[in-house]
Design an enzyme around this catalytic site. Sequence first.
Site, PDB file in Angstrom:
ATOM      1  N   GLY A  51       4.472   1.212  -2.504  1.00 18.94           N
ATOM      2  CA  GLY A  51       3.815   1.929  -4.145  1.00 18.94           C
ATOM      3  C   GLY A  51       2.385   1.622  -4.514  1.00 18.94           C
ATOM      4  O   GLY A  51       2.072   1.318  -3.666  1.00 18.94           O
ATOM      5  N   ASP A  52       2.415   2.334  -5.356  1.00 17.92           N
ATOM      6  CA  ASP A  52       1.851   2.194  -6.406  1.00 17.92           C
ATOM      7  C   ASP A  52       1.609   0.774  -7.245  1.00 17.92           C
ATOM      8  O   ASP A  52       1.332   0.675  -8.191  1.00 17.92           O
ATOM      9  CB  ASP A  52       1.678   3.561  -7.741  1.00 17.92           C
ATOM     10  N   PHE A  53      -0.015   0.493  -7.346  1.00 17.16           N
ATOM     11  CA  PHE A  53      -0.844  -0.602  -7.290  1.00 17.16           C
ATOM     12  C   PHE A  53      -1.367  -0.283  -8.875  1.00 17.16           C
ATOM     13  O   PHE A  53      -0.982  -1.241  -9.282  1.00 17.16           O
ATOM     14  CB  PHE A  53      -2.039  -1.786  -6.347  1.00 17.16           C
TER      15      PHE A  53
ATOM     16  N   ASP B 212       0.784  -1.312  -0.507  1.00 15.39           N
ATOM     17  CA  ASP B 212      -0.117   0.055  -0.489  1.00 15.39           C
ATOM     18  C   ASP B 212       0.623   1.265  -0.125  1.00 15.39           C
ATOM     19  O   ASP B 212       1.916   0.569   0.023  1.00 15.39           O
ATOM     20  CB  ASP B 212      -0.826  -0.044   1.186  1.00 15.39           C
TER      21      ASP B 212
ATOM     22  N   HIS C  77     -14.184  -1.885  -6.564  1.00 15.04           N
ATOM     23  CA  HIS C  77     -15.428  -0.951  -6.412  1.00 15.04           C
ATOM     24  C   HIS C  77     -15.213   0.791  -6.994  1.00 15.04           C
ATOM     25  O   HIS C  77     -16.274   0.926  -6.829  1.00 15.04           O
ATOM     26  CB  HIS C  77     -16.290  -1.616  -5.476  1.00 15.04           C
TER      27      HIS C  77
END
Length: 363
Positions: free
Chosen positions: A254-256, A229, A273
């Site tokens: 990090g950036d998923f 995350d 969602h």
Amino acid sequence: MRQDEAKHFDERTAAGDTAAEPGGAADPEARYRRSSAFLIDEALGFLFPAALRAAADVGVADHLADGPRTPAELATTTGLDARSLHRVLRLLATRGVVAEDDAGRFTLTDAGQALRSDVPCSARTAVQMLTDRTMWQPAGELTSCLTEGTASFEAIFGMPFFDWFAQDARTAAVFHGGMAAMSDAENAVIAAAYDFPETGTVVDVGGGHGGLLLEVLRRNPGVAGVLYDRAHVLAGHRLDTDKEIAGRWTLAEGDFFVSAPPGDIHLLKRITHDWDDETCVTLLTSCRRSLHPGGRVLVLDAVVPRGNAPHQSKTLDLMMMASLTGRERTEADFAALFDRAGLRLSRVLPTPTVLSVVEAVPA
């Protein structure tokens, strides 16, 4: 009027049960009067979550933990206004959160216990999140979603939902605390609902404070875990609260949307969602690229069922529409997303919660 009452209303209307109405069975306006009464009652329904939020904010449930008390007694302890408190509690009693006895004392019912802050699976912070102004105000502007086809959040707050988080520490704290509280009641049963492998690495993508990963590791002693995350979210993680899983987990920042840590299973709980289809395809593609051979992606989200029956997914879907760019999805919707991301839907496993395990494998 709740769903069962609405059904009763429909049955009476179909049967022409108007004998008690002015004009009797021949009165052509009787069905419209009942419809009007029903719709007005439904329109007033927003005041119940308002009362629930007020009770959560002032912590009234904690003061009822030791037994029945009158509003005057509660007011003395809390410094609240007794008359206003009585009016809020009286409405909560109509839904079974509290109960009022003949002496005017209020008791916290079994249904209301999780409104306390000092119990396992407390829902207090979840209630505060779900009724926060970042959710409440956009929901009041759903008309603009219909006319403009976009979320109403940005018009109210001046920027998209997650951008607002980045510059508003209060909202971020409310959201992450509330999501953790929602998850606390779900994580153990969800972790138990899926047959995880005996060994390997489970990556909780966008896993927040790590509640789900904690339960997965507790139940699968041969498995290692990665909590992935943003740094400010990971700062609140809870993986170090259980000595039994020590040495079996790591944190990854990090950036998923760009990449994900390698692993055998990637978990995405209440993530897809939040986002539109294009963004979800980017996220799922990132996960697929990072899977070990034979790996799987598990999307843990509500799956919208067919038919007219109530389901929390149908309610949450409007929250997504108002505040975010995402939506709740059907099984067919998930299959289409997976196909675009180079994955294939292999099965959907229900859990005892509103969420299902939507399993995907590389296509």
